[in-house]
Design an enzyme around this catalytic site. Structure first.
Site, mmCIF file in Angstrom:
data_model
loop_
_atom_site.group_PDB
_atom_site.id
_atom_site.type_symbol
_atom_site.label_atom_id
_atom_site.label_comp_id
_atom_site.label_asym_id
_atom_site.label_seq_id
_atom_site.Cartn_x
_atom_site.Cartn_y
_atom_site.Cartn_z
ATOM 1 N N HIS A 1 0.824 -1.213 0.000
ATOM 2 C CA HIS A 1 0.000 0.000 0.000
ATOM 3 C C HIS A 1 0.861 1.268 0.000
ATOM 4 O O HIS A 1 0.380 2.349 -0.356
ATOM 5 C CB HIS A 1 -0.919 -0.005 1.217
ATOM 6 N N ALA A 2 2.103 1.185 0.396
ATOM 7 C CA ALA A 2 2.986 2.351 0.319
ATOM 8 C C ALA A 2 3.278 2.728 -1.128
ATOM 9 O O ALA A 2 3.647 3.866 -1.417
ATOM 10 C CB ALA A 2 4.296 2.079 1.061
#
Length: 508
Positions: free
Chosen positions: A141-142
């Site tokens: 998700h980064a």
């Protein structure tokens, strides 16, 4: 020069532990029956990725840490991607039904990504019933949010059975971006530390009037009063904001610290039927989806005699589709909260209650876009930010979560897609569960006339996850029957100058 991980995106790295994982994923189901050359192979998939890797930059990027943790990491691009590592292959034992597929995918979803490599993995899964093939893809998700994650998948997909020719990467794009050397990273990190007091002042000035929007913080006693008081100090020039109710997060069987093990269930529902219900009640597609989720959760909890008197609190990711405050492209999604009326017995009133709650949230965002929340992550030094994120998760898991569950609705293409000539028949999304957000995540992706539901849960908290898919189908049938008797409601017309609806792409 390589881009730096934004302060906001760094939080997805900071909170990750052995149990709180921060990758999102998708299970793509393919029908290879009409594909020239027969079944799709791992070699076919790798060849496709090699031709189109420049269309999906996150698949080339790996993290480079700053010495002493003085600053947030940088993204550096690998010259060569180790496809032998990133693209894997497996087969289900016969019969390869949906439940066996879900068990295998849940195991894959419960494993952390290797931070020493680009943060993604792809699995080609054979042995599905009916000759189908699955592709499970996960990305940290980064590196992507729900919308850009779909764009990464789109890089390997086509709108026609014949794979389209794509232009080769330009020389500038083909040249990998390298992270600064250690000395330069330290110098930049020190400069950010010196600038942090000013960032903190900017944050306080913008954030305190809106603390009642911050997950977990909004549950604290007195926060709403403080926010209203500070907004009042702005005088007549201050922009009025709709008041948000204080939401109390009730205790449920899926509250508390989660384990490292996951369960997964998936299913499809017809989008046309949801739109028919939407039109009959004068609400939005997203309102119908939220009401269906409320109905499914109400039935699941009632069956166990665990239904709280208060409504559940749902975390709702909201797309901002802008730029991060430091000028780098980052996750363009923020987390808001809304009440989920599981306490309302009448299904029609439950839907209208969802409509009112979502309408209030939209008015709040329209009055003042929520991009200020990105400043929250930039208001403290990187090392302290990482410590604060981990500490907040530990405290929240002990004292009470910020919400009961997460629900997300991501719009997708309404025409068929193909991977290497094989038609995509379904695209089931998978997302994050944490100690703070609860042990259930329901994510919906609209594709080719259907809503594809993917439900990720903690293995021990929700062992019967497939029941939720059944309850969603039952809820759709119930609302479909009610739609035939519903009196049409007139929706408030949107003024041409009214902003903010772009934050809800699913509001259709």
């Amino acid at each position: 020069m390589a881009q730096q991980v934004s302060a906001f995106d760094a939080q997805f790295l900071n909170f990750e532990t052995a149990t709180n994982l921060a990758h999102i994923a998708a299970l793509t189901i393919l029908d290879p029956s009409g594909r020239p050359g027969g079944a799709l192979t791992r070699e076919d998939l790798i060849a496709l990725l090699k031709r189109r890797l420049h269309l999906a930059p996150p698949l080339r990027r790996r993290l480079v840490e700053v010495p002493l943790g003085l600053d947030h990491p940088y993204w550096a691009e690998d010259r060569e991607v180790d496809f032998d590592y990133h693209v894997r292959e497996l087969a289900l034992p016969p019969p390869g039904d949906d439940h066996k597929l879900a068990v295998q995918v849940a195991r894959l979803h419960g494993a952390r990504l290797d931070r020493g490599r680009p943060l993604w993995e792809m699995y080609l899964i054979h042995g599905l019933a009916g000759g189908r093939v699955g592709i499970y893809t996960k990305v940290h998700h980064a590196a992507v949010d729900g919308v850009t994650g779909a764009e990464v998948l789109a890089a390997v997909m086509d709108f026609e059975p014949e794979p389209a020719a794509v232009p080769a990467a330009s020389e500038a794009a083909a040249e990998p971006q390298e992270a600064p050397d250690a000395v330069e990273m330290v110098i930049r990190g020190v400069a950010r530390v010196l600038d942090n007091p000013f960032a903190l002042l900017r944050f306080v000035a913008e954030a305190v009037p809106r603390l009642d929007e911050v997950p977990f913080v909004a549950q604290l006693p007195g926060v709403g009063l403080v926010s209203r008081f500070v907004r009042g100090l702005g005088g007549r020039d201050a922009e009025p904001l709709p008041e948000l109710p204080r939401m109390v997060v009730p205790r449920t069987p899926f509250s508390g610290p989660i384990s490292r093990h996951r369960r997964f269930a998936f299913g499809q529902l017809p989008l046309d039927e949801v739109k028919r219900i939407k039109n009959a009640f004068g609400v939005t597609v997203n309102d119908v989806v939220m009401a269906m989720c409320a109905t499914a959760m109400r039935r699941w909890l009632a069956k166990r005699d665990e239904l709280p008197r208060q409504p559940l609190v749902a975390g709702i990711p909201v797309s901002t589709r802008g730029q991060a405050a430091n000028g780098t492209v980052a996750n363009e999604v923020l987390l808001t909260m809304t009440s989920l009326p599981t306490d309302v017995a009448d299904p029609s009133e439950r839907l209208l209650s969802v409509n009112r709650s979502m309408g209030l949230l939209k008015e709040r965002l329209a009055a003042a876009p929520a991009a200020w929340l990105l400043e929250f992550s930039q208001a403290m030094p990187a090392a302290l930010s990482a410590l604060a994120a981990r500490s907040a998760f530990r405290i929240a898991s002990r004292t009470g979560a910020a919400m009961n569950l997460m629900i997300s609705n991501v719009p997708g293409p309404q025409t068929p897609l193909y991977v290497g000539g094989a038609r995509v028949t379904a695209l089931y999304p998978m997302s994050v569960i944490t100690d703070v957000s609860g042990g259930i995540n329901i994510t919906v992706f609209s594709y080719d006339g259907r809503l594809d539901f993917g439900i990720v849960t903690d293995r021990d908290m929700v062992p019967d996850v497939w029941d939720l898919i059944d309850y969603l189908r039952d809820s759709l049938a119930e609302y479909g029957a009610l739609a035939g008797r519903a009196r049409p409601r007139t929706r408030r017309a949107r003024r041409p100058e009214e902003p903010g609806r772009e934050n809800f792409p699913q509001n259709r």
